[in-house]
Design an enzyme around this catalytic site. Structure first.
Site, PDB file in Angstrom:
ATOM      1  N   ASP A  99       0.674  -1.132  -0.126  1.00 54.41           N
ATOM      2  CA  ASP A  99      -0.031   0.056  -0.074  1.00 54.41           C
ATOM      3  C   ASP A  99       0.764   1.263  -0.022  1.00 54.41           C
ATOM      4  O   ASP A  99       1.163   1.761  -0.899  1.00 54.41           O
ATOM      5  CB  ASP A  99      -0.962  -0.074   1.112  1.00 54.41           C
ATOM      6  CG  ASP A  99      -2.125  -0.955   0.908  1.00 54.41           C
ATOM      7  OD1 ASP A  99      -1.836  -2.234   0.490  1.00 54.41           O
ATOM      8  OD2 ASP A  99      -3.079  -0.891   1.694  1.00 54.41           O
ATOM      9  N   GLU A 107      -3.388  -7.715  12.926  1.00 56.19           N
ATOM     10  CA  GLU A 107      -2.841  -7.798  11.384  1.00 56.19           C
ATOM     11  C   GLU A 107      -1.492  -7.216  11.356  1.00 56.19           C
ATOM     12  O   GLU A 107      -0.875  -7.531  10.455  1.00 56.19           O
ATOM     13  CB  GLU A 107      -3.807  -6.527  10.869  1.00 56.19           C
ATOM     14  CG  GLU A 107      -3.531  -6.340   9.589  1.00 56.19           C
ATOM     15  CD  GLU A 107      -4.474  -4.972   8.772  1.00 56.19           C
ATOM     16  OE1 GLU A 107      -5.223  -4.092   9.584  1.00 56.19           O
ATOM     17  OE2 GLU A 107      -4.615  -4.961   7.701  1.00 56.19           O
TER      18      GLU A 107
END
Ligand code: 6A9
Length: 752
Positions: free
Chosen positions: A487, A716
């Protein structure tokens, strides 16, 4: 042909399946295999949800009323706002057994799932759910005094009528709750049996009789209570076997079976991951929970992706997308609460764990993904299939762009499968199925590969970059590269087509080598195979790699592109509109150069074992890894060096740093694989690689296990400061479950 006509033709092509035999039509996915995986806990988005792997299934699930601060809430879809202090599969074998623990404030629920094909069962067999509800904690609290309400529902997506069963409150024996008929399984019946007589109190909802395709049953209980629910296929109350089958799947007999399944599961875990002498015992159950959460998070989805039309185009009805063909996806999900759907590059990491546990499940999953390839060789990155999946996604994230890639990580698992055959790691039967699978996959993989090779190539041969970065944006500090999976990891500040990305080059190397070894192993000898040999030699060439990406001074690998370090976000005032805007300012003209950010991308050639063991570059890479001002922390390796100008910088006003410092487990696993590899290669840095390997491995295990024990969840990513605290999506049971392989010291072979 006009420009418009050409664009329309391309659009139509992007939603046309590749013309090649389908993976899922292979005989190995039919018959017993298919039937054995028919029912499962394939609705990972709800706390307990069961469906079959068929587009229009019966779906079943659990809801209950939770009490928090005196207020009542209905629990159903996994949501962090429910603030359950724990939920997740402690055991799950991906097939016919699972045990999940949930803690909802005062209430502790254990949900067990068991499936079997009994005498007289219809297609797919029968299944049972046990709900074991207790009061959390030992004191006699109000919760224990009062009543807990559970709801079990069953609905038919095909819209067939469901007939209600008995209205009587349950006595000691089982009660028929509902029955119906389903095309694939025949007559079915649902029974409930409650162990303690006084705790059962069944209320049927007040529905118009004989008119519904969905039923909810309320069971009001006093804690503790145990309730068994049994689904029989191919049933019929007049069937003499029915009572016997219900009996086998409830009460004491169910207890016995669940215990023996649990034992089998634990034994198989020990046998496959062989961790007993490698970790301490409190870590053992965390490893089992990691595997189980991954397997229990496998879902089945059916629907159509929405594919973005090029700018300026829309459908007659105004839609800015065209639908992909209707398709099924069987896939593990990264997170049951946040991202309960398929993600392409996450899946490759999931499969590293799953193939070791059950190669058949793994091939089935990979096969589904490969059947999603379109005529151009593209696979949509994020799979939002069906209404349940769609309900979780904000609108701006729904459309998929046919020009966007995502790392071809499925090759990681495929490489293991191919080389596993070579090393006689599989039984003859398995090996044969894997070969057949790879043979059929070859055409699809080739077309996938060619898609990357043609659409993501750079200016010079053998260079690549992630296409589609936004070169016009004035809002982002550094234009994002969602396609790479990393990202907001900083890349060249001013995207243009001079760019080259070292991570993509390395993914291409992996893909090429994998194609080469599949070709070699299938004993193919066409010109295509020769191309792969050539390309693989070309991409493995150390000199070329270094020329394109190596920074001699630091020994780090960098992207190349139009770049300046002198950019910042600044507030701009606009009086007329009375607004302030945070916009990007470029304080120095960008120029073509290596992009000087040390982080995960700098280590890709290392992860792939592409650096010769005797090279000085290897020593430099070990320096970068072990330097606490750069990447090393006590909890794992940072995604970005503390010294980077983008370290922990927000990308926009609303975009907090994501891959700009935090510790991610998939990349740490890859780096650990590299260390493990160099610790076993002859060379001057062997010992040092081994020491770093040991230390990094134990840091990762300690931190992931510690967080799990403290919070009840896998996360995560993990904070590189702040004591390595879990961050981002809670209950991230995707690639964080690689901790299983880290415990087991299971890594891919990085030899070509
Ligand atoms: C946002 C918001 C309820 C981001 O694990 C899935 C992906 C990875 O593939 C990627 O590498 N995650 C990583 O950078 C999560 C992406 C979620 C995108 C959709 C929707 C919904 O909030």
């Amino acid at each position: 042909e006009s420009e418009g006509a050409a664009a329309r033709r391309r659009m139509a092509r992007s939603v046309t399946p590749l013309d090649a035999p389908r993976m899922m039509d292979l005989p190995q996915f039919q018959g017993d295999h298919k039937e054995s995986l028919y029912w499962g806990t394939y609705r990972p988005n709800v706390y307990l949800g069961i469906r079959a792997r068929t587009p229009l299934s019966l779906i079943a699930g659990l809801m209950w009323i939770g009490v928090k601060n005196g207020q009542y809430f209905i629990r159903h879809v996994c949501q962090d706002s429910d603030e359950l202090s724990k939920y997740g599969w402690a055991d799950h074998n991906g097939r016919d057994y699972g045990r999940q623990e949930l803690t909802d404030h005062g209430l502790h629920l254990t949900t067990s799932f068991l499936k079997e094909k009994g005498d007289g069962s219809g297609y797919g067999g029968d299944w049972a759910v046990r709900l074991d509800a207790k009061n959390e904690g030992s004191s006699l609290s109000e919760a224990q005094e009062s009543t807990t309400h559970l709801f079990f529902y069953i609905a038919d997506e095909a819209g067939k009528l469901i007939t209600m069963g008995s209205h009587e409150p349950p006595s000691r024996g089982p009660v028929l709750l509902a029955s119906g008929l389903h095309e694939e399984i025949g007559d079915w019946e649902l029974y409930l049996r409650s162990e303690a007589r006084q705790s059962g109190n069944l209320n049927l909802p007040d529905m118009a009789e004989d008119s519904s395709n969905a039923m909810i049953y309320q069971v009001s209980i006093k804690l503790p209570a145990k309730i068994d629910i049994v689904f029989l296929s191919g049933a019929g109350s007049k069937n003499p076997m029915t009572a016997e089958r219900v009996n086998r799947l409830t009460g004491p007999m169910l207890s016995t079976r669940l215990e023996s399944k649990q034992k089998d599961f634990e034994e198989r875990y020990d046998q496959i991951f062989n961790v007993n002498n490698k970790i301490v015992s409190k870590e053992l159950s965390v490893g089992r929970a990691a595997l189980s959460s991954l397997l229990g998070g496998i879902g089945y989805f059916y629907g159509q992706s929405k594919i973005a039309l090029p700018k300026g185009f829309s459908q007659k009805n105004g839609d800015k997308y065209i639908p992909y063909w209707p398709a099924a996806l069987y896939t593990a999900v990264p997170s049951r609460s946040f991202f309960p759907r398929g993600f392409l590059w996450d899946e490759g990491f999931h499969q590293l764990v799953i193939w070791r546990w059950d190669a058949h499940i793994s091939m089935d999953i990979i096969g589904h993904w490969l059947d999603l390839i379109n005529a151009d060789g593209w696979i949509p990155r994020e799979q939002i299939l069906g209404a349940e999946a769609l309900s979780k996604v904000p609108e701006e994230f729904v459309l998929q762009y046919p020009s966007n890639g995502n790392p071809p990580t499925l090759f990681l698992a495929l490489r293991d499968l191919a080389s596993g055959i070579h090393a006689h790691q599989f039984s003859d039967e398995e090996a044969e199925k894997i070969s057949t699978f790879l043979k059929r996959a070859y055409v699809r993989l080739n077309s996938w590969f060619q898609w990357f090779n043609s659409t993501q190539s750079g200016k010079y041969e053998g260079t690549f970059f992630w296409h589609g970065r936004d070169s016009m944006t004035t809002r982002e500090l550094n234009p994002k590269t969602l396609t790479s999976g990393l990202d907001d990891y900083p890349r060249a500040s001013h995207p243009n087509d001079e760019e080259r990305h070292v991570d993509l080059r390395c993914w291409m190397l992996l893909a090429t080598n994998c194609m080469r070894s599949i070709a070699g192993f299938l004993k193919m000898d066409s010109s295509l195979e020769k191309d792969y040999y050539k390309l693989s030699d070309q991409l493995s060439d150390f000199e070329t790699l270094n020329k394109m990406h190596l920074d001699d001074k630091t020994g780090a690998y960098f992207d190349f592109g139009n770049h300046t370090e002198k950019v910042r976000l600044r507030w701009y005032e606009d009086r007329e509109a009375m607004k302030r805007e945070l916009l990007r300012e470029t304080l120095e003209a960008p120029q073509l150069q290596l992009v000087p950010h040390v982080g995960y991308v700098s280590l890709f050639p290392f992860m792939m074992g592409a650096i010769p063991p005797e090279s000085w570059v290897l020593e430099k890479q070990l320096d970068l890894i072990s330097n606490t001002s750069i990447l090393w922390t006590d909890y794992g390796l940072r995604s970005l060096s503390r010294t980077s100008s983008m370290y922990m910088k927000r990308n926009t006003e609303h975009d907090a740093p994501y891959w700009r410092g935090a510790i991610w487990i998939n990349m740490n696993y890859m780096i650990l694989s590299g260390l493990h590899h160099y610790a076993h290669e002859d060379g001057p840095y062997r010992v040092r690689a081994g020491e770093l390997y040991d230390e990094l491995r134990s840091n990762l295990i300690r931190n992931i296990v510690g967080n799990y024990q403290e919070t009840g969840f896998f996360w995560e990513n993990y904070d590189q400061k702040n004591k390595g605290k879990g961050k981002g999506a809670r209950s991230f049971t995707g690639w964080t479950s690689l901790v299983v392989l880290i415990m087991a010291e299971s890594y891919p072979s990085l030899h070509r």
